[in-house]
Design a protein around this motif. Structure first.
Motif, PDB file in Angstrom:
ATOM      1  N   ARG A  83       0.858  -1.185   0.000  1.00 52.07           N
ATOM      2  CA  ARG A  83       0.000   0.000   0.000  1.00 52.07           C
ATOM      3  C   ARG A  83       0.891   1.231   0.000  1.00 52.07           C
ATOM      4  NH1 ARG A  83      -1.586   4.038   3.225  1.00 52.07           N
ATOM      5  NH2 ARG A  83      -3.703   4.879   3.010  1.00 52.07           N
ATOM      6  N   GLN A  85       1.056   5.632  -0.234  1.00 48.51           N
ATOM      7  CA  GLN A  85       0.405   6.935  -0.174  1.00 48.51           C
ATOM      8  C   GLN A  85       1.356   7.950  -0.789  1.00 48.51           C
ATOM      9  OE1 GLN A  85      -1.192   8.043   3.602  1.00 48.51           O
ATOM     10  NE2 GLN A  85      -1.912  10.052   2.925  1.00 48.51           N
ATOM     11  N   ALA A 104      -3.942   7.340  -2.117  1.00 46.02           N
ATOM     12  CA  ALA A 104      -3.289   6.065  -1.802  1.00 46.02           C
ATOM     13  C   ALA A 104      -3.835   4.970  -2.703  1.00 46.02           C
ATOM     14  CB  ALA A 104      -3.510   5.698  -0.334  1.00 46.02           C
ATOM     15  N   ALA A 130      -1.194   5.136  -7.081  1.00 46.84           N
ATOM     16  CA  ALA A 130      -1.429   6.278  -6.196  1.00 46.84           C
ATOM     17  C   ALA A 130      -1.158   7.587  -6.921  1.00 46.84           C
ATOM     18  CB  ALA A 130      -0.550   6.161  -4.948  1.00 46.84           C
TER      19      ALA A 130
END
Length: 269
Positions: A83, A85, A104, A130
């Protein structure tokens, strides 16, 4: 107050996106991450934007033992999810900040034989996705209209911040739901031994006039093997039909190579 964007920048941002920049895979229209960076450079200049990674987190890591094709040897197939951001900052040519956008995204790499390559691909995918989500705040040149059922028609058209006349209601195209992925991105939890076998490839028809059958078969095999490696074997026939207007059995070597490039581009985006 005078805008810090130039008239040329505003005019370009309000134009509809060129169809040459739009890719389609699995029924979804999207932009390539490298093309988003190209367009940022074109509009704002090399020094006119910055991309910052605010966070990058490992979400999932899994290795499954698989048998090699036509062999009793095994290897580890890695599935990795990250993940990310990201913050995108837009500037004037003299360094003044115009706007910042944060967003994100998660990115995965499925069934990769190298754990290093799997981590690299998953990180790159998360960061690229992102960035694209940040850039879409800049409007149609960065794919905003594609959220409207893949439309390439401009959805912003004008802005009261830069010109006095608002968009008329009669000018608005009907709003469609945002597209959603049609296939799962995670590896099923079912053990490999109990998973249904991938359907065998269909018989290859005779080559079309001027087409080398060996070249066609090689391109077909490469496309099918890639589809298996990203868990898209079941969805490939339908997507091929949608993209090229006919079945895989009627496909050409050039179409197989284009489909392979599309699948690779989506995985790396």
């Amino acid at each position: 107050m005078t805008s810090r964007l130039t008239d040329q920048q505003i005019g370009f941002l309000l134009q509809p996106i060129s169809g040459n920049r739009v890719r389609n895979l699995r029924g979804m229209s999207h932009l390539e991450a490298w093309d988003v960076r190209r367009q940022l450079i074109r509009i704002f200049g090399f020094e006119g934007f910055t991309v910052e990674t605010l966070s990058l987190e490992l979400v999932h890591e899994r290795g499954d033992q698989r048998k090699k094709k036509n062999s009793n040897d095994t290897y580890t197939a890695w599935t990795i999810v990250y993940r990310a951001q990201v913050r995108l900052t837009i500037k004037t040519t003299d360094g003044q900040v115009i706007a910042t956008f944060e967003d994100a995204a998660a990115g995965d790499a499925v069934n990769q034989p190298s754990v290093g390559d799997a981590h690299d691909l998953a990180m790159k995918t998360a960061l690229s996705q992102a960035l694209k989500r940040c850039a879409v705040n800049l409007g149609d040149q960065f794919g905003l209209s594609l959220y409207n059922d893949g439309s390439q028609n401009a959805v912003v058209m004008r802005s009261l911040a830069y010109m006095g006349e608002p968009v008329k209601e009669s000018e608005d195209t009907p709003v469609q739901p945002e597209p959603t992925p049609q296939t799962p991105t995670a590896v099923p939890e079912t053990p490999a031994e109990s998973r249904p076998a991938v359907p065998a490839p269909q018989p290859t028809p005779a080559p079309q006039d001027g087409q080398d059958n060996g070249e066609r078969q090689a391109a077909l095999t490469e496309m099918q093997e890639l589809a298996k490696s990203i868990n898209f074997a079941d969805g490939l026939p339908g997507q091929f039909q949608t993209t090229f207007g006919h079945s895989i059995e009627q496909g050409t070597a050039a179409e197989f190579r284009e489909a392979t490039a599309l699948m690779r581009g989506t995985a790396a985006a």
